[in-house]
Design a protein around this motif. Structure first.
Motif, short mmCIF file in Angstrom:
data_model
loop_
_atom_site.label_atom_id
_atom_site.label_comp_id
_atom_site.label_asym_id
_atom_site.label_seq_id
_atom_site.Cartn_x
_atom_site.Cartn_y
_atom_site.Cartn_z
N PHE A 212 -4.87 -1.40 9.17
CA PHE A 212 -5.17 -2.37 8.13
C PHE A 212 -4.25 -2.13 6.97
CE2 PHE A 212 -6.63 1.15 6.08
CZ PHE A 212 -7.60 0.98 5.09
N LYS A 213 -4.27 -3.06 6.04
CA LYS A 213 -3.40 -2.91 4.88
C LYS A 213 -4.08 -2.00 3.89
CE LYS A 213 -0.68 -7.07 5.19
NZ LYS A 213 -0.16 -8.20 4.43
N GLY A 214 -3.75 -0.77 3.92
CA GLY A 214 -4.35 0.19 3.01
C GLY A 214 -3.97 1.58 3.44
N ILE A 215 -4.33 2.53 2.65
CA ILE A 215 -3.95 3.91 2.94
C ILE A 215 -5.22 4.74 3.08
CG2 ILE A 215 -2.85 5.94 1.96
CD1 ILE A 215 -0.79 3.95 2.77
N ASN B 153 20.56 -20.43 3.23
CA ASN B 153 20.77 -19.05 3.73
C ASN B 153 19.50 -18.44 4.31
OD1 ASN B 153 23.59 -17.94 3.20
ND2 ASN B 153 23.13 -19.09 1.34
N PHE B 154 18.38 -18.71 3.63
CA PHE B 154 17.12 -18.15 4.07
C PHE B 154 16.76 -18.66 5.47
CE2 PHE B 154 12.44 -18.57 4.32
CZ PHE B 154 12.13 -17.22 4.31
N ARG C 90 2.33 -1.24 15.02
CA ARG C 90 1.63 -0.43 14.04
C ARG C 90 0.21 -0.96 13.88
NH1 ARG C 90 3.82 0.04 8.00
NH2 ARG C 90 2.83 -1.98 7.95
N LYS D 98 -11.92 8.02 3.32
CA LYS D 98 -12.65 6.95 4.00
C LYS D 98 -13.74 7.47 4.94
CE LYS D 98 -10.26 3.33 2.67
NZ LYS D 98 -10.57 3.13 1.29
N LYS E 70 18.93 -17.18 8.12
CA LYS E 70 18.55 -15.80 8.42
C LYS E 70 17.28 -15.77 9.27
CE LYS E 70 17.13 -11.52 6.11
NZ LYS E 70 17.43 -10.67 7.27
N ARG E 71 16.32 -16.61 8.88
CA ARG E 71 15.05 -16.68 9.62
C ARG E 71 15.29 -17.07 11.07
NH1 ARG E 71 9.82 -15.59 9.22
NH2 ARG E 71 8.99 -17.70 9.37
N PRO F 215 -10.74 8.35 -4.07
CA PRO F 215 -11.28 7.11 -3.47
C PRO F 215 -10.60 6.75 -2.15
CG PRO F 215 -10.06 6.66 -5.49
CD PRO F 215 -10.14 8.14 -5.38
N ARG F 216 -9.47 7.40 -1.85
CA ARG F 216 -8.82 7.09 -0.58
C ARG F 216 -9.56 7.72 0.60
NH1 ARG F 216 -3.06 9.31 -1.06
NH2 ARG F 216 -4.26 11.01 -1.94
N ALA G 190 0.81 -1.22 0.00
CA ALA G 190 0.00 0.00 0.00
C ALA G 190 0.84 1.28 0.00
CB ALA G 190 -0.95 -0.01 1.19
N GLU H 116 3.29 -9.09 20.71
CA GLU H 116 3.31 -8.36 19.44
C GLU H 116 1.92 -7.94 19.01
OE1 GLU H 116 6.11 -9.27 15.87
OE2 GLU H 116 5.66 -11.13 16.93
N ALA I 47 -4.50 1.67 -3.73
CA ALA I 47 -3.99 1.75 -2.36
C ALA I 47 -5.10 2.02 -1.36
CB ALA I 47 -2.92 2.83 -2.26
N ALA I 48 -6.17 2.65 -1.83
CA ALA I 48 -7.25 3.05 -0.92
C ALA I 48 -8.19 1.89 -0.62
CB ALA I 48 -8.03 4.20 -1.52
#
Lengths: 171, 530
Positions: free
Chosen positions: B444-447, B40-41, B441, B121, B44-45, B118-119, A44, B63, A62-63
């Motif tokens: 939600f996943k969005g802006i 390697n992965f 943080r 909200k 690292k994990r 559209p962002r 996003a 968390e 993104a929205a």
């Protein structure tokens, strides 16, 4: 009638091309996997900073949490599939084209053009050309000089089959 | 390679299904790269995970987000609460909207905003909030235009959760008429600060529940009177500090409870805004006039009576006659956030200073303001630093001997180089003091598009919206919901009368210190600022 050589490269050329393919494949695969295992990762923020011609379209994506979830999934699994394809040489040309498309999208979201600026920091200094563009062109080179059928699973998948009328192999 | 060599694509033998050994090698030669990759992965994990576990075990925090605060809403119509709004200005309108009743023109504007961007909200957040099962039955405002808008909002048919529309609220010209009407069970007070105490006292006497905007009162004397009135009544009181519902603030409380920061000696909170709007130069309504505004009533509680003034009516925060400027408007939020996280109570002393350095527009409250509070029994200083002529984001920071915590919409904790507690872990490179060792943080996943500078400021303080289970929710809505829940089911509001009293006294100490140009102290026995 021209004869197509099965392997048009010298050993050095083939080695160099395959090395480039493996490294780009590694980079794609890890970019996908790292995103997969990071629960906080989302595309996003990157998409939202879009500038240039497609700004509006990317901002709409993104929205929308639904669109972002879809874009995130496509990114994660797409990057991993492309990476895996390049590493093992499976459907190499498809993976190469898909990689160019993905990198092209990353580039047009935030191209380093004069007059555009971004909130997200970059690790270097770029003017028009950035590493995304270079990687995309590197893939273009791999598309022009394919190696999947020399070194890779494609060699088996796309191996030449006998023409019709030729004797079938003995069991 | 030469042509006579085997080619994987052209098997050496006639048997096309056969692939020679050399062909297989060429086919699969790159596969071991995957082995190297995963080796390697996984290394690292494992290293990252070990580091994280070591840090988390040391810190003793989860968390995950803080426990979700239950929001019980009684749905039967018999349990519908009748709410009156007193003061339907900017804040009053927002409170009523977050309670589920937006003004019709707000809905129209919000639809346009979504079409443009559209962002945005705001409409979605409004429509997806819970139906709190209330009706707005009374509207009181001294400005006709606002009162009429409030009445229109009370009957709006675009409601969260498809809640149906209600009959329009009754307009009252005086709040006392509303309290005596029998039409309201509870009131939301969104007037200038100068009215808060008087209205709260009268509502408490009438047994009507109160949700009051900050600052609790305009003066110390009013705080004492309103506190006494509420504590001697059975009403449910909530002060409007939305940060009480912020996920990041609640997480910060966990961090403090786990003593991750070590001894905290300094808390710095700030306000930086750089727009006229942020400095209370609010719009003057074109229909504002002596005919549409009951000016005599407006200034009834003001210590100085002046002729009708549109500036004073629409930009009242610029004058001490109606509020206390930065102290009551923004220090009050910052202090309540700190009080929520640290439970500091009323400070022992305060020194404040500042001036009108930028907005020389006739106001008498400072636009640049600093207050230093001492809590000797907590070995703590709390500094508030504000300017309305610079927008730098300085945030809210808790400074401990072992770590610092910065709280905004998100939260991050960074170890100190010279921490005693984390010394070994820093030497073992498990904790890197140059990086946050813990970030939280919410969201939600969005802006979200939070467009204006003032909105950005509020969003960074968790004052506009927060998150519940990953969904964006208005913090106002949650705080009003909590108040209604306590009215119905009993319990305690998070910003109750004690917190309100602490907030008011703390703010008034700064105002007194500034106006009298001296250090003031709090006498906890006589309960007076001296």
């Amino acid at each position: 009638m021209t004869t197509v050589k099965a392997n048009p490269y010298t050993g050095f050329q083939l080695g160099a091309l395959v090395a480039l393919r493996l490294l780009i494949g590694w980079h794609f695969f890890y970019e996908g996997l790292a995103k997969l295992v990071n629960p906080y990762w989302t595309s996003a923020e990157y998409i939202d900073q879009a500038s240039w011609l497609f700004k509006g379209m990317f901002e709409s994506i993104a929205a929308s949490p639904g669109m972002v979830t879809a874009v995130d999934a496509l990114n994660v699994w797409g990057l991993m599939a492309i990476g895996l394809g390049l590493i093992v040489g499976l459907l190499t040309r498809t993976a190469t084209v898909a990689g160019i498309v993905v990198l092209g999208l990353y580039y047009i979201v935030a191209p380093p053009f004069v007059g555009l600026s971004y909130a997200m920091p970059t690790e270097g200094s770029y003017l028009v050309v950035n590493k995304v563009l270079i990687e995309a062109v590197a893939l273009l080179v791999l598309f022009a000089f394919p190696t999947g059928r020399q070194i890779g699973i494609d060699a088996v998948v796309f191996r030449k089959r006998p023409a019709l009328g030729q004797p079938q192999p003995q069991a | 390679m030469t042509d006579d060599q085997e080619k994987p694509g052209t098997p050496a033998s006639d048997d096309w299904t056969q692939v020679s050994r050399r062909g297989w090698i060429k086919t699969l030669v790159s596969v071991p790269v995957l082995g190297v990759f995963f080796y390697n992965f996984l290394r690292k994990r494992a290293a990252d995970e070990a580091k994280k576990q070591a840090v988390m075990a040391e810190l003793g925090v989860q968390e995950s987000g803080p426990a979700v605060i239950a929001n019980a809403i009684s749905k039967p119509p018999s349990e519908r609460i009748r709410v009156g709004i007193i003061g339907y200005g900017g804040e009053g309108e927002a409170l009523v909207r977050h309670a589920g009743f937006a003004a019709p023109d707000w809905i129209e504007d919000a639809r346009k905003r979504v079409a443009d961007d559209p962002r945005d909200k705001q409409l979605e957040t409004y429509l997806t909030q819970d139906d709190l099962n209330i009706a707005i039955t009374g509207v009181c405002d001294v400005f006709d235009v606002r009162a009429e808008r409030g009445v229109a909002a009370s009957a709006i048919d675009v409601r969260p959760g498809n809640g149906g529309s209600n009959p329009p609220a009754k307009r009252f010209r005086r709040y006392t008429d509303m309290l005596e009407s029998g039409d309201v069970d509870a009131v939301i007070i969104g007037t200038p600060d100068s009215w808060h105490a008087r209205m709260t006292v009268d509502a408490a006497a009438a047994g009507i529940h109160v949700y009051c905007e900050k600052c609790f009162t305009r003066t110390e004397e009013e705080a004492l009177a309103a506190h006494a009135a509420v504590t001697n009544s059975n009403i449910v009181f909530q002060l409007g500090h939305q940060n009480r519902q912020s996920e990041a603030h609640n997480k910060a409380r966990e961090v403090i409870a786990a003593n991750i920061l070590g001894p905290i000696t300094l808390v710095e909170s700030t306000t930086n805004r750089n727009t006229p709007w942020g400095a209370w130069v609010w719009d003057i309504h074109e229909k504002g006039s002596p005919e549409t505004i009951d000016w005599a009533q407006f200034e009834e509680t003001a210590p100085n009576k002046v002729p009708f003034s549109l500036e004073r009516f629409f930009r009242w925060r610029c004058w001490f006659d109606y509020g206390t400027g930065l102290a009551g408007d923004l220090l009050s939020h910052e202090y309540d956030g700190v009080n929520q996280i640290l439970q500091v109570g009323i400070p022992a002393s305060c020194v404040a200073s500042g001036g009108i350095y930028y907005f020389k527009d006739g106001r008498d409250v400072p636009d640049t303001f600093q207050a230093v509070y001492e809590y000797p029994d907590r070995d703590l200083t709390f500094v508030y630093s504000a300017t309305l002529a610079n927008g730098r984001d300085r945030g809210l920071t808790f400074m401990g001997h072992d770590a610092s915590m910065r709280v905004s919409g998100s939260l991050s904790v960074q170890a100190e180089y010279d921490s005693t507690r984390y010394q070994q872990k820093i030497e073992d490179k498990l904790i890197d003091p140059s990086q946050p060792m813990f970030t939280y943080r919410p969201g939600f996943k969005g802006i979200d598009a939070v467009t204006s500078a003032t909105e950005r400021y509020f969003a960074s303080r968790g004052l506009l919206y927060t998150y519940r289970g990953g969904r964006r929710v208005s913090a106002y809505h949650l705080l009003i919901g909590e108040w209604l829940d306590v009215i119905r089911n009993g319990g305690e509001t998070s910003c109750n009368i004690e917190r309100a009293f602490e907030e008011a006294i703390t703010c008034h100490m700064a105002t007194r210190s500034y106006l009298e140009n001296r250090k003031v102290t709090w006498d906890p026995v006589r309960r007076r600022i001296v």
